[in-house]
Design an enzyme around this catalytic site. Structure first.
Site: not given
Ligand code: F6R
Length: 615
Positions: A2, A27, A75, A101-102, A488, A492, A495, A511, A610
């Site tokens: 949020c 976010r 959110w 938020n929370g 990674e 990417k 997501e 395997h 985010k």
């Molecule tokens: C992927 C992504 C998430 C963050 C994860 C940790 O692109 O952005 O997987 O890496 O939520 O977030 P931080 O680094 O802010 O602790």
């Protein structure tokens, strides 16, 4: 998660709140709402959907040019995303409005109690329980808003950043935080409240970041009071000068923040090592490491805790620390670590990696490690974030604001910081030869140029994206330092494009995942010349003999893989250890273009946030 925005001052609040909500869109959210005070009434407008949907709805509903307002992007946690569950929420009397938020974990018994007392609930949210709890306290004990908020918060269990307004006392907004970030912008005769400073950066560069367990009475024409929620003790407000500027949080001509951030990497990697890496003198200097060098050198092992992309950076670091500094490293998902009674002792060094510095699981892992006496070092991007404050010491990545939900420049700058730490420790321990140490320093210094060169693969990535954009699945393979890059790359893609993707160590393919391979399956193989080149060539042959479609990331001039692969993306030559900084670039571009071609919302993918400030 949020986003919260509030304004109290002399300007028209609505445009400030709306613009602020747009800045917080990154976010992640599913609904939005605003409350404006017109001098008599609270004007409310909420909707499922985007802030632009809210604007359309508000153009009829909000007719005031009042100078006090709060807004929210939600959110969903408790209750589906819909108009009713969106914030702000009003109390039963209609006097109080709240944004939150929370999560209020004990909302169910509180709600039950309030229902017994005659309260009626319109939404499924925990937030509506909180605002009515505040109202109940206010009525029962005849308290002003600030005091009532404090008493109510002492009854709740959970995490929150809130802003509350009471039309009976309209010169004040009360804000509080526990576990979710909250910044207060301090202007001349005006205040701003927000989840981060981006909504108010053009109005003031003075900000107060509330600490966990603090609340603020933000009053017009009066000094702000900050106190501890628990014991009511007053806290001296610490006003910070913001480092962020407006340009950094705008798209700067790119179609998406993600693309802008991918292209920023050569510059931000330089920012990351500026003043720390002195290649010609053979020096690496990072204050947080220098001040605690003994702790690192005496460590039995390093435990890295992180989530998502930051966890992948941790995996790269595991290879680098073990190779360069010969320290044993364990890399843990923070969410698993915190709940599995891990063995931690005072000779462990824990490195917590987090772009946002707010991730709830990483924060909890840090607290657990501290309780066991470990030294905790943070690698964060957001200056002044909760994790950067909770850790004993740390190093910022200096990547600048990362707005695109999919992490790109955070990943490469985290690897840069971690590589520098490993090199510093290697020097102190003598675990790298002098010549190797100097060669790595020199190479790190020119890495931004190589990243720039790797960005030239954009057109190729676009061409490949147009071929595979409709694939339902995709496999990513890498070995050694590039195994985490495969993970990674897959993350990417899934997501932002919603294509199912898996990352695997290439040798593990035999395997299990090899069963997936047929002529429909694109397989992205990271196959630079260094490292386990011959081994990965064999893996490529295995894919080829099962008719998989091979997209290979290779070192410029490669011929062997070129013969086998359907598509090749050429990157500049680098040492094996530093190659993740380069090999990851075309994978970022590939997922970006696939997502764009599929019409996905690249910067705000569905269901994602985010900074994940709830468990
Ligand atoms: C992927 C992504 C998430 C963050 C994860 C940790 O692109 O952005 O997987 O890496 O939520 O977030 P931080 O680094 O802010 O602790």
């Amino acid at each position: 998660m949020c986003g919260i925005v509030g304004y109290i001052g002399y300007r028209e609040a609505y445009p400030i709140v709306i613009k602020g909500l747009k800045r917080l869109e990154y976010r992640g959210y599913d609904s939005a709402g605003v409350m404006l005070y017109d001098g008599e009434e609270l004007k409310l407008c909420k909707t499922k959907g985007k802030v632009s949907d809210l604007e359309k709805k508000a153009s009829k509903a909000i007719t005031t040019n009042g100078t006090i307002g709060i807004g929210h992007t939600r959110w969903a946690t408790h209750g589906v995303p819909n108009d009713v569950n969106s914030h702000p929420h009003l109390s039963n009397s209609g006097d109080l409005a709240i944004i939150h938020n929370g999560i209020i974990e004990n909302y169910a018994p509180l709600k039950e109690e309030l229902i017994k007392r005659g309260y009626v609930f319109h939404s499924d949210t925990d937030t509506e329980v909180l605002v009515n709890l505040i109202e109940e306290v206010q009525k029962k004990e005849n308290l002003k808003l600030g005091k009532a908020v404090q008493v109510a918060l002492n009854q709740v269990v959970g995490a929150y950043a809130i802003a509350v307004f009471d039309k009976k006392n309209p010169n004040e907004i009360v804000a509080a935080r526990l576990g979710s970030p909250l910044a207060i912008g301090v202007g001349e005769g005006e205040y701003f409240i927000a989840s981060d400073a981006s909504p108010f950066i053009e109005y003031t560069s003075n900000a107060i970041y509330l600490e966990d367990g603090e609340m603020a009475n933000i009053r017009l024409h009066k000094a702000m009071k900050i106190r501890k929620i628990k014991d009511d003790s007053l806290v001296d407000p610490y006003i910070q000068e913001l480092q962020m500027n407006l340009e950094q949080i705008e798209k700067g001509g790119y179609d998406h923040f993600m693309l802008k951030e991918i292209y920023e990497q050569p510059n931000v990697i330089k920012d990351t090592y500026r003043g720390r890496l002195h290649a010609n003198e053979g020096i690496i200097q990072m204050a947080g490491v220098e001040d605690n060098l003994e702790k690192f050198l005496n460590a039995d092992r390093i435990i890295i805790v992180a989530c998502g992309t930051s966890w992948h950076a941790g995996l790269v670091a595991e290879y680098i620390f073990e190779e360069f500094a010969r320290i044993s490293v364990e890399v843990e998902y923070a969410s698993e670590f915190r709940y599995r009674n891990p063995i931690i002792n005072s000779k462990d060094v824990v490195i917590a990696i987090s772009q946002s510095g707010e991730t709830a699981d990483t924060m909890a892992a840090i607290k657990l490690a501290k309780e066991h006496g470990a030294f905790v070092f943070g690698v964060c991007n957001v200056v002044g974030s909760s994790i950067s404050r909770e850790t004993h010491a740390g190093a910022y990545t200096h990547a600048g604001p990362e707005i695109g939900v999919a992490s790109t420049k955070a990943f490469t700058t985290q690897i840069t910081v971690l590589t520098m730490i490993a090199l510093r420790l290697a020097k102190a321990k003598g675990t790298l030869s002098n010549s190797a140490f100097h060669a790595y320093l020199q190479e790190l210094e020119i890495i931004p140029e190589k990243v720039k060169e790797a960005l030239e693969t954009n057109e190729k990535a676009k061409e490949i994206a147009s071929v595979f954009k409709d694939a339902p699945n995709c496999l990513y393979l890498g070995r050694g330092y590039n195994f985490p890059v495969a993970l990674e790359g897959a993350l990417k893609l899934k997501e932002i494009s919603y294509i199912h993707a898996e990352g695997y160590p290439a040798a593990e393919m035999k395997h299990g995942p090899i069963a997936l391979i047929d002529e429909q399956m694109p397989v992205v193989v990271i196959a630079p010349k260094q490292g386990h080149y011959d081994k990965i060539v064999s893996n490529i042959q295995e894919i080829k003999s099962r008719s998989g479609k091979i997209i290979a990331v290779v070192t410029k001039g490669d011929t062997q893989v070129r013969e086998l692969a359907d598509y090749v993306i050429e990157i500049p030559e680098t040492s094996d250890a530093l190659s993740p900084l380069i090999t990851t670039i075309p994978l970022q571009l590939l997922s970006y273009h696939i997502a764009v071609m599929r019409g996905c919302n690249v910067d705000q993918p569905r269901n994602l946030a985010k900074s994940v400030t709830v468990e």
